[in-house]
Design an enzyme around this catalytic site. Sequence first.
Site, PDB file in Angstrom:
ATOM      1  N   SER A  30       0.825  -1.202   0.000  1.00  0.00           N
ATOM      2  CA  SER A  30       0.000   0.000   0.000  1.00  0.00           C
ATOM      3  C   SER A  30       0.866   1.261   0.000  1.00  0.00           C
ATOM      4  O   SER A  30       1.813   1.374   0.772  1.00  0.00           O
ATOM      5  CB  SER A  30      -0.908   0.007   1.219  1.00  0.00           C
ATOM      6  OG  SER A  30      -1.714   1.169   1.205  1.00  0.00           O
ATOM      7  N   SER A  45      -3.731   3.531   0.861  1.00  0.00           N
ATOM      8  CA  SER A  45      -4.782   3.634   1.887  1.00  0.00           C
ATOM      9  C   SER A  45      -5.755   4.762   1.560  1.00  0.00           C
ATOM     10  O   SER A  45      -5.346   5.900   1.335  1.00  0.00           O
ATOM     11  CB  SER A  45      -4.162   3.915   3.258  1.00  0.00           C
ATOM     12  OG  SER A  45      -3.371   2.837   3.678  1.00  0.00           O
ATOM     13  N   ASN A  59       9.298   8.529   4.612  1.00  0.00           N
ATOM     14  CA  ASN A  59       8.253   9.268   3.898  1.00  0.00           C
ATOM     15  C   ASN A  59       7.216   9.804   4.853  1.00  0.00           C
ATOM     16  O   ASN A  59       6.993   9.268   5.938  1.00  0.00           O
ATOM     17  CB  ASN A  59       7.585   8.386   2.836  1.00  0.00           C
ATOM     18  CG  ASN A  59       6.441   7.573   3.397  1.00  0.00           C
ATOM     19  OD1 ASN A  59       5.320   8.074   3.575  1.00  0.00           O
ATOM     20  ND2 ASN A  59       6.714   6.309   3.712  1.00  0.00           N
ATOM     21  N   CYS A 106      -2.683   4.734  11.963  1.00  0.00           N
ATOM     22  CA  CYS A 106      -3.162   6.102  11.816  1.00  0.00           C
ATOM     23  C   CYS A 106      -3.461   6.622  13.209  1.00  0.00           C
ATOM     24  O   CYS A 106      -3.838   5.870  14.093  1.00  0.00           O
ATOM     25  CB  CYS A 106      -4.472   6.145  11.030  1.00  0.00           C
ATOM     26  SG  CYS A 106      -4.360   5.457   9.399  1.00  0.00           S
ATOM     27  N   ILE A 134       5.218  -5.612   7.983  1.00  0.00           N
ATOM     28  CA  ILE A 134       5.002  -4.503   8.884  1.00  0.00           C
ATOM     29  C   ILE A 134       4.785  -3.196   8.122  1.00  0.00           C
ATOM     30  O   ILE A 134       5.166  -3.084   6.959  1.00  0.00           O
ATOM     31  CB  ILE A 134       6.231  -4.298   9.831  1.00  0.00           C
ATOM     32  CG1 ILE A 134       7.493  -4.080   9.028  1.00  0.00           C
ATOM     33  CG2 ILE A 134       6.368  -5.447  10.785  1.00  0.00           C
ATOM     34  CD1 ILE A 134       8.723  -3.687   9.817  1.00  0.00           C
ATOM     35  N   ASN A 135       4.188  -2.244   8.815  1.00  0.00           N
ATOM     36  CA  ASN A 135       4.177  -0.880   8.335  1.00  0.00           C
ATOM     37  C   ASN A 135       5.551  -0.267   8.631  1.00  0.00           C
ATOM     38  O   ASN A 135       6.420  -0.936   9.183  1.00  0.00           O
ATOM     39  CB  ASN A 135       3.054  -0.092   9.020  1.00  0.00           C
ATOM     40  CG  ASN A 135       2.435   0.928   8.064  1.00  0.00           C
ATOM     41  OD1 ASN A 135       3.164   1.651   7.368  1.00  0.00           O
ATOM     42  ND2 ASN A 135       1.127   0.976   8.017  1.00  0.00           N
ATOM     43  N   GLY A 160       8.386  -5.420   4.158  1.00  0.00           N
ATOM     44  CA  GLY A 160       9.395  -4.618   4.842  1.00  0.00           C
ATOM     45  C   GLY A 160      10.743  -4.896   4.209  1.00  0.00           C
ATOM     46  O   GLY A 160      11.428  -5.831   4.588  1.00  0.00           O
TER      47      GLY A 160
HETATM   48  C1  FMN Z   1       5.963   6.329   0.070  1.00  0.00           C
HETATM   49  C2  FMN Z   1       5.264   5.315   0.911  1.00  0.00           C
HETATM   50  C3  FMN Z   1       3.894   5.414   1.135  1.00  0.00           C
HETATM   51  C4  FMN Z   1       3.234   4.490   1.929  1.00  0.00           C
HETATM   52  N1  FMN Z   1       1.892   4.603   2.106  1.00  0.00           N
HETATM   53  C5  FMN Z   1       1.229   3.653   2.826  1.00  0.00           C
HETATM   54  C6  FMN Z   1      -0.172   3.692   2.954  1.00  0.00           C
HETATM   55  O1  FMN Z   1      -0.843   4.553   2.399  1.00  0.00           O
HETATM   56  N2  FMN Z   1      -0.776   2.733   3.702  1.00  0.00           N
HETATM   57  C7  FMN Z   1      -0.081   1.740   4.313  1.00  0.00           C
HETATM   58  O2  FMN Z   1      -0.681   0.883   4.957  1.00  0.00           O
HETATM   59  N3  FMN Z   1       1.247   1.665   4.190  1.00  0.00           N
HETATM   60  C8  FMN Z   1       1.914   2.601   3.462  1.00  0.00           C
HETATM   61  N4  FMN Z   1       3.280   2.502   3.327  1.00  0.00           N
HETATM   62  C9  FMN Z   1       3.995   1.403   3.983  1.00  0.00           C
HETATM   63  C10 FMN Z   1       4.225   0.239   3.018  1.00  0.00           C
HETATM   64  O3  FMN Z   1       3.007  -0.282   2.553  1.00  0.00           O
HETATM   65  C11 FMN Z   1       5.039  -0.863   3.704  1.00  0.00           C
HETATM   66  O4  FMN Z   1       4.306  -1.356   4.793  1.00  0.00           O
HETATM   67  C12 FMN Z   1       6.376  -0.370   4.210  1.00  0.00           C
HETATM   68  O5  FMN Z   1       6.910   0.603   3.338  1.00  0.00           O
HETATM   69  C13 FMN Z   1       7.392  -1.500   4.376  1.00  0.00           C
HETATM   70  O6  FMN Z   1       7.616  -2.180   3.169  1.00  0.00           O
HETATM   71  P1  FMN Z   1       8.799  -1.801   2.136  1.00  0.00           P
HETATM   72  O7  FMN Z   1      10.042  -1.699   2.931  1.00  0.00           O
HETATM   73  O8  FMN Z   1       8.793  -2.896   1.136  1.00  0.00           O
HETATM   74  O9  FMN Z   1       8.425  -0.489   1.526  1.00  0.00           O
HETATM   75  C14 FMN Z   1       3.960   3.434   2.524  1.00  0.00           C
HETATM   76  C15 FMN Z   1       5.333   3.325   2.305  1.00  0.00           C
HETATM   77  C16 FMN Z   1       5.995   4.235   1.504  1.00  0.00           C
HETATM   78  C17 FMN Z   1       7.464   4.089   1.289  1.00  0.00           C
END
Ligand code: FMN
Lengths: 321, 321, 302, 302
Positions: free
Chosen positions: B36, B61, B84, B145, B208-209, B261
């Site tokens: 997401s 989201s 971010n 959130c 994870i977020n 993650g």
């Molecule tokens: C630019 C950006 C925007 C994101 N926006 C959302 C979001 O809107 N909702 C959400 O649940 N996670 C959001 N995330 C988190 C990602 O979905 C993910 O959980 C997190 O980045 C870890 O995974 P990754 O290391 O592969 O990016 C965002 C991440 C990034 C980098």
Amino acid sequence: MTATETGVHGHKRRFEVDLRTALGSVEVPSPVLTASGCSANGAELEPFVDLTAIGAVVTKSVQLRPRSGRPTPRMAETPSGMLNSIGLQGPGIDGLLSDDLPWLAERGARAFVSIAGTRVEDFAELAQRLRGVPGVLGLEVNISCPNVESRGEVFACDPVAASDVVSAVRAVADPAQPVYAKLSPDVTDIVSVARAVTDAGADGLSMINTLLGLVIDPDTMRPVLGGVTGGLSGPAIRPVALRCVWQVHQALPEAPILGMGGIRSGLDALQFVLAGASAVSVGTAVFNDPSAVARVHDELAAALAQRGFASLREAVGYAHR
Amino acid sequence: MTATETGVHGHKRRFEVDLRTALGSVEVPSPVLTASGCSANGAELEPFVDLTAIGAVVTKSVQLRPRSGRPTPRMAETPSGMLNSIGLQGPGIDGLLSDDLPWLAERGARAFVSIAGTRVEDFAELAQRLRGVPGVLGLEVNISCPNVESRGEVFACDPVAASDVVSAVRAVADPAQPVYAKLSPDVTDIVSVARAVTDAGADGLSMINTLLGLVIDPDTMRPVLGGVTGGLSGPAIRPVALRCVWQVHQALPEAPILGMGGIRSGLDALQFVLAGASAVSVGTAVFNDPSAVARVHDELAAALAQRGFASLREAVGYAHR
Amino acid sequence: MTGDPAVMAITAALLTRPAPRAAHPPVQRVVEVAGRRPVGAYVELTLAAPEIAERAEPGQFVAFAVGGETSGLLLRRSIAIATAGDGEVSVVVSAAGPGSTWLTERQVGDTVDVVGPLGRRYPMPPRGTPALVVGGGYGSAALLGLTAALRDAGSPVLAVVGAATADRLCSVDELGALAEVVVTTDDGSAGRQGWVTDAVATVIGQVGVVYACGPMGMLRAVADAATAAGLPSYVAVEESMACGIGVCMTCVLPIVGEDGRTRFSRSCTEGPVFGGDRVRFADVGALPWDVVGADAMGVVAP
Amino acid sequence: MTGDPAVMAITAALLTRPAPRAAHPPVQRVVEVAGRRPVGAYVELTLAAPEIAERAEPGQFVAFAVGGETSGLLLRRSIAIATAGDGEVSVVVSAAGPGSTWLTERQVGDTVDVVGPLGRRYPMPPRGTPALVVGGGYGSAALLGLTAALRDAGSPVLAVVGAATADRLCSVDELGALAEVVVTTDDGSAGRQGWVTDAVATVIGQVGVVYACGPMGMLRAVADAATAAGLPSYVAVEESMACGIGVCMTCVLPIVGEDGRTRFSRSCTEGPVFGGDRVRFADVGALPWDVVGADAMGVVAP
Ligand SMILES: Cc1cc2nc3c(=O)[nH]c(=O)nc-3n(C[C@H](O)[C@H](O)[C@H](O)COP(=O)(O)O)c2cc1C
Ligand SMILES: Cc1cc2nc3c(=O)[nH]c(=O)nc-3n(C[C@H](O)[C@H](O)[C@H](O)COP(=O)(O)OP(=O)(O)OC[C@H]3O[C@@H](n4cnc5c(N)ncnc54)[C@H](O)[C@@H]3O)c2cc1C
Ligand SMILES: Cc1cc2nc3c(=O)[nH]c(=O)nc-3n(C[C@H](O)[C@H](O)[C@H](O)COP(=O)(O)OP(=O)(O)OC[C@H]3O[C@@H](n4cnc5c(N)ncnc54)[C@H](O)[C@@H]3O)c2cc1C
Ligand SMILES: Cc1cc2nc3c(=O)[nH]c(=O)nc-3n(C[C@H](O)[C@H](O)[C@H](O)COP(=O)(O)O)c2cc1C
Ligand code: FES
Ligand code: FES
């Protein structure tokens, strides 16, 4: 009042920046220290760094008894970081007192002694043993250890357990030795832990310890580390460390902070200072560059000068203003 | 029973690995999804990825109303990662329903819709609006959130608040749509949150977020991001994400996990699968490589074959055995 | 476009239309560096990238993965396309930080991973319209393709090219072959001493459309001058980008849309070329109340 | 050393003494690659590193920073010194993972950041003692300095050099100039078909001391054979190292000390050369109860 406000911001200054700072009430000539567990007890760095010129050698966390540490493998490299699971291998307090601390004291190097234990009394006994020991500038209380009296939950993850340790240590420690509590980032609310330990008498806060992590070996298809999970350190965690320092300085602006987590350059150290740290530890970066502690000192001095600061003190917490 | 046990471990297999998996009760042809916020609502990836071949597009989201998101700067690059602070910019549920979801459905792409809100009722209303929408395979509940009814504490940081959201969503959501709760790593005990939300009816866990982080600009000497702190993502956080997946799978082996993650390669994805994830999301890596989602699928298939697995399912949680 | 008369009025007040979408989707390729040449303080790289070259339109950019296999730099670096043709794409890179420095160190025969062409092109004016192109620093390189296209479309082109110092000028000779060129430097080390905007002021009366590429401050000044003169202007902005392909929402600017409402628009996919009168330069880095969705962020109308 | 008679007895049972500390502390330098040469499946790099060359002793190693300026690989890579002299140090690198692959890609004229010499040297036997040196894979390179030193000290040297395949053999010619060499390969693609240990068994009766460098399995077999034959052996181990300078405690092995007690000893500073009968090979990766401090970890004597 910073030099920035007097108009010299951005210009190179010819005079030296005053880099002195204090750990609690004890003054040190440099705000750059080693990090516990990342420079052993100092001796191995001697070929690369003048140990008397740095803020202090933060020694490897010591416990009451000698410890073998965990079986290998003890480390895994990760993107811009590493995972370790050493298990606090060390000589125990007797060995530290008989060998390492005298070695440092002879050379005039300052020791900031990290102590660890699995029950409150262990920490207190260690603090007791370190009273009045020559060259021991202060204590760093590593509360990122499992508490045997609470099903192995880490002291640092519970404000009550954390403050129990700190108040026990502060009660018996040499009054001349500042006591810093070393916080774990693996908590929902680091400010509440920071508040609890300062209320319990901590003279300062060291932050952060490693983040709990895991790596699986794609060949064996099992966790790489003997201890399954390990502590994540290095530049990868720097943004998390800076956030912790920022939050705690915001909430407790009077609490001295020894900042660490991924510091590799003077500009990294500067970020911690601006966020509120009055001193910093360089940990994992030493593995990449054995002279990192001295280099970070020099680079920080240059960075402060370039930005028109006359002293480190002016820069502490500047980003909050 | 894995192919490893039947003796083909280590040998290349000629037949294809069965990569099918399920999100809750819904079967998908690939275990590799977008994350997401890291692939918008899918359309921009079309030049690089066959959207129908991946597990699903996890959409950005969405909230009830259109949101501008935060002022810039919204990002800072960090070692092997980035920070971010977008602030959930998006068209709101009306825009998603009228434009993005029909676009995906027309192409036969599956949407896993991430929903967000600042009060429990917001989440429930979103779930209600998404009932029976064509192409919507399920819901991911972004509980990272701030909860306006609890002084802005993040839902995901409190097991009670988190489970309130999940049970409200599960109560009104389309029964055919699995509901995944997306957990934050910024907690003392992620297992307790995972347990609370599964007890509240979550059909699976996304984890994870991002981790909360901060970067200070050494030139302006202020936090880089308009929002001061931001979310840390990318390979830097992979060991933390893997640890969370490991811990939760250990405690709740029946709970399906969508792991994410820092996944950048098939071997990274494999680590998550071995730790217990039955599907994975590729997030930040897409910024480095727009075709990452498809590439990770292919690499994961090859890695499983090389290790003698006949199907993805056999590998899920294998590192615990 | 809505028929609401109030909105029509706002729209009518603007001199530009949003730049159209690119004709072709981008590709991702590992390509060879076919040429490398220092140009003043910059380095010009030529890439053997036929699929990008044949798709590229003036104003578009490419995005490079940087640092090599073991790199800790995860994000691509966006670089404007200078020229595209004969199977090659050229770019001019300034060594600003670690990523762009790595790029400038690439040698002939090295390979780089590049995505492009990205973003929207400069829209063309009616055939024959006299045009002014204004470049600051390495931004001048990005005007080469446009200037050639304008010439091909019968437009006489005036170019104003400026930089802080002579070594930060760029593409002066190449532009000189296509247009009448005025050079300015802040320190007078080449051309007229002063800012490009001074030179722009003296020639703007002679043209029907203005294009610019360079630092934000310069873009703003040029756009304002054009708008004040009643001329449409198009600027290629440079905003920090995490993805370059429209999926991350990091690169937004407050842009006035065709319906007259301001949105946080992605400079990678809705830009980098925007109508100069559509960029709310004064509000960059802020969240004005009238941006679509600002209310949901808790920003209230004054 | 303690006077406890029980401990004396254990110590007496061992055939080796711990390797002595190096005579000189290490230095950290950015040095130029002066030579590069593929050797079979490996790459030999020669570094212009006079300060390291003059300090180096046989058995020591160097540690390279890898990946360049933007690298996400934080840890140095340890590589054994093959030869040192005339201001130069040579190493033989096998491209195993990303770090060592990056090293093998360095070209003449590139610079690398290196720390060394690190660790302890192979101890010398009494003058003239016939010696056996055993190398596996790229490990043979690390025996060059030792073999030359043995020759200089009047020892006749027998070398057994093995690898899985011919292209993974190393330093055969160089060793041949200093010693009688027996080559083995697992697949018979060069020399005798079989393991080095088979060849060792046939010649061990002719020597008074054994040295080895190579994979752990081979070191164990060679050490066991030497000990069984009543000969002292010294092995250079290869254990995963985070720092290489003794500060991190990641590289430990269960080693029997002079006092007969086993400790987790750092292979970077207390090794990489250990007495073959002092390494408890069977317990690598485990925590035996009788390691000093195991009790504090909750391990109880059986
Ligand atoms: C630019 C950006 C925007 C994101 N926006 C959302 C979001 O809107 N909702 C959400 O649940 N996670 C959001 N995330 C988190 C990602 O979905 C993910 O959980 C997190 O980045 C870890 O995974 P990754 O290391 O592969 O990016 C965002 C991440 C990034 C980098
Ligand atoms: C559409 C577009 C076209 C561009 N064209 C060119 C060009 O033709 N030649 C050229 O030399 N540069 C150009 N740039 C700027 C170039 O992308 C940055 O200078 C470069 O990304 C800096 O990276 P760094 O690693 O050297 O610096 P760092 O400061 O280390 O970069 C850190 C992060 O910030 C971003 N960033 C830093 N500075 C800028 C900037 N000025 N603009 C955008 N993002 C930035 C980087 O992309 C990176 O993500 C362009 C940027 C954009 C958005
Ligand atoms: C004392 C010593 C001497 C060595 N001499 C040589 C030599 O002469 N030639 C040579 O090619 N290699 C030598 N090695 C091994 C070399 O250090 C590793 O192959 C190399 O570190 C692998 O790094 P990588 O990035 O390619 O692999 P990766 O698998 O990506 O490495 C990941 C991490 O694991 C460590 N690691 C991986 N494999 C090994 C290994 N076999 N031994 C120790 N650490 C490892 C790395 O150092 C790194 O920290 C030596 C190792 C040691 C300890
Ligand atoms: C190998 C290793 C061993 C460590 N040992 C200790 C320790 O004994 N006590 C302690 O408080 N912290 C220990 N730490 C944590 C560091 O002191 C430091 O808090 C952490 O690594 C973050 O800083 P860094 O990123 O600069 O390394 C250790 C870290 C590493 C990498
Ligand atoms: S850079 Fe990602 S949306 Fe523009
Ligand atoms: S590698 Fe760090 S102590 Fe040996």
